[in-house]
Scaffold this active site. Structure first.
Site, PDB file in Angstrom:
ATOM      1  N   PHE A  91       0.790  -1.150   0.083  1.00 21.79           N
ATOM      2  CA  PHE A  91       0.154  -0.087  -0.343  1.00 21.79           C
ATOM      3  C   PHE A  91       0.740   1.055  -0.103  1.00 21.79           C
ATOM      4  CE2 PHE A  91      -2.254   3.148   2.471  1.00 21.79           C
ATOM      5  CZ  PHE A  91      -3.419   3.405   1.301  1.00 21.79           C
TER       6      PHE A  91
ATOM      7  N   HIS B 238       2.854  -2.896   3.884  1.00 22.58           N
ATOM      8  CA  HIS B 238       2.982  -4.193   3.567  1.00 22.58           C
ATOM      9  C   HIS B 238       1.153  -4.891   3.695  1.00 22.58           C
ATOM     10  CE1 HIS B 238       2.689  -8.451   4.087  1.00 22.58           C
ATOM     11  NE2 HIS B 238       2.000  -8.567   5.273  1.00 22.58           N
ATOM     12  N   TRP B 239       0.925  -5.167   2.732  1.00 23.13           N
ATOM     13  CA  TRP B 239      -0.697  -4.972   1.999  1.00 23.13           C
ATOM     14  C   TRP B 239      -1.507  -5.940   3.126  1.00 23.13           C
ATOM     15  CZ3 TRP B 239      -4.468  -2.309  -0.102  1.00 23.13           C
ATOM     16  CH2 TRP B 239      -5.640  -2.695  -0.505  1.00 23.13           C
ATOM     17  N   MET B 240      -2.259  -5.758   4.253  1.00 20.51           N
ATOM     18  CA  MET B 240      -2.281  -6.706   4.936  1.00 20.51           C
ATOM     19  C   MET B 240      -4.475  -7.284   3.952  1.00 20.51           C
ATOM     20  SD  MET B 240      -0.622  -6.682   7.575  1.00 20.51           S
ATOM     21  CE  MET B 240      -1.724  -8.099   8.921  1.00 20.51           C
TER      22      MET B 240
ATOM     23  N   GLY C  95      -8.107  -8.529   4.430  1.00 23.36           N
ATOM     24  CA  GLY C  95      -8.743  -8.347   5.763  1.00 23.36           C
ATOM     25  C   GLY C  95     -10.433  -7.670   5.262  1.00 23.36           C
TER      26      GLY C  95
ATOM     27  N   ASP D 198     -12.828   9.910  13.260  1.00 22.60           N
ATOM     28  CA  ASP D 198     -13.171   9.094  12.351  1.00 22.60           C
ATOM     29  C   ASP D 198     -13.312   7.446  12.086  1.00 22.60           C
ATOM     30  OD1 ASP D 198     -15.106   8.670  10.606  1.00 22.60           O
ATOM     31  OD2 ASP D 198     -13.680   9.005   8.626  1.00 22.60           O
TER      32      ASP D 198
END
Length: 260
Positions: free
Chosen positions: A32, A69-71, A73, A159
């Site tokens: 990402f 790191h792309w997680m 989910g 938010d």
């Protein structure tokens, strides 16, 4: 982006309001990427609040690119916001000295209720101010300003919508999208979360998990900050001609002002 990573990476926009986020993929690897993220991201990563920061690189034009790191989910459901893990992660965020120190180093000072009220009084368009429930909300904010003094200043996400909570396939829980973070009363986050997702009869139980006891002072602070956030959100949607979303928020505001 291709010049930074190499032609073998497949890069696509990740969506979002700013258009500064991207997804990079190569041979099963997935990152990402974000342009000009705040240095705050490194502390959030170190604290385990967002997915791990892999690297930061500065481009020739001065832009800074971060890679996380792309997680894999999913976002939390509305019902899952009543989970003990949500309360515990928000408690960790609000009690984090490294997060607070970094925001102060970045020049943030505590957000005062009087400043929020001034922004509302001076920033609303006349056609929004003329809406009866908005007039009622402003009167509520003005009449109760002196009742919400709070000496506790923490890092608030601002938010805490269920869309910003990421549950990974490995059962990790993260709170993402920190562009609106401020230093302020924890009631800023607590109010919108409890009013949006937790039945009133379960507030004591939720707050006990978080580490606070519900009293009249906290309840007023939560209501005040939730009303102010809804008013500002109504103006935001109105300016962008997103009238369906605006009208939904007006209904929420009306219900909240009737809530006691």
């Amino acid at each position: 982006m291709e010049h930074l990573l190499g032609q073998e990476w497949d890069i696509s926009p990740a969506g979002g309001a700013t258009g500064e986020a991207f997804i990079a993929e190569k041979e099963g690897q997935k990152l990402f990427l974000k342009r000009n993220s705040s240095p705050f991201l490194a502390v959030l990563s170190a604290e385990g609040i967002v997915p791990k920061l892999m690297w930061t690189k500065r481009l020739e034009n001065g832009d800074v690119i971060t890679a996380q790191h792309w997680m894999e989910g999913r976002e939390l459901s509305q019902q899952e916001m009543n989970n003990i893990r949500v309360a515990k992660l928000l408690q960790k965020i609000h009690q984090s000295d490294p997060l607070l120190s970094m925001l102060k180093r970045l020049g943030k000072s505590p957000l005062r209720p009087e400043s929020i009220l001034t922004d509302i009084e001076t920033g609303l368009s006349s056609d929004v101010t003329d809406i009866p429930i908005i007039k009622q909300a402003i009167h509520f904010l003005q009449n109760n300003l002196l009742l919400i003094e709070c000496d506790e200043n923490v890092v608030c996400h601002c938010d805490v919508n269920h869309n910003n909570w990421l549950m990974t396939e490995t059962d990790g829980l993260f709170l993402i999208d920190w562009d609106g973070a401020v230093i302020g009363d924890p009631a800023i986050d607590l109010g919108i979360l409890l009013y949006s997702y937790v039945p009133r009869e379960e507030w004591n139980q939720w707050l006990a998990r978080y580490g606070k006891k519900l009293d009249a002072g906290l309840e007023m602070r939560m209501k005040w900050h939730t009303v102010s956030q809804l008013v500002l959100s109504i103006q935001w949607h109105h300016r962008r001609k997103r009238y369906e979303e605006r009208n939904e928020l007006l209904q929420k505001l009306e219900a909240l002002l009737m809530f006691s």
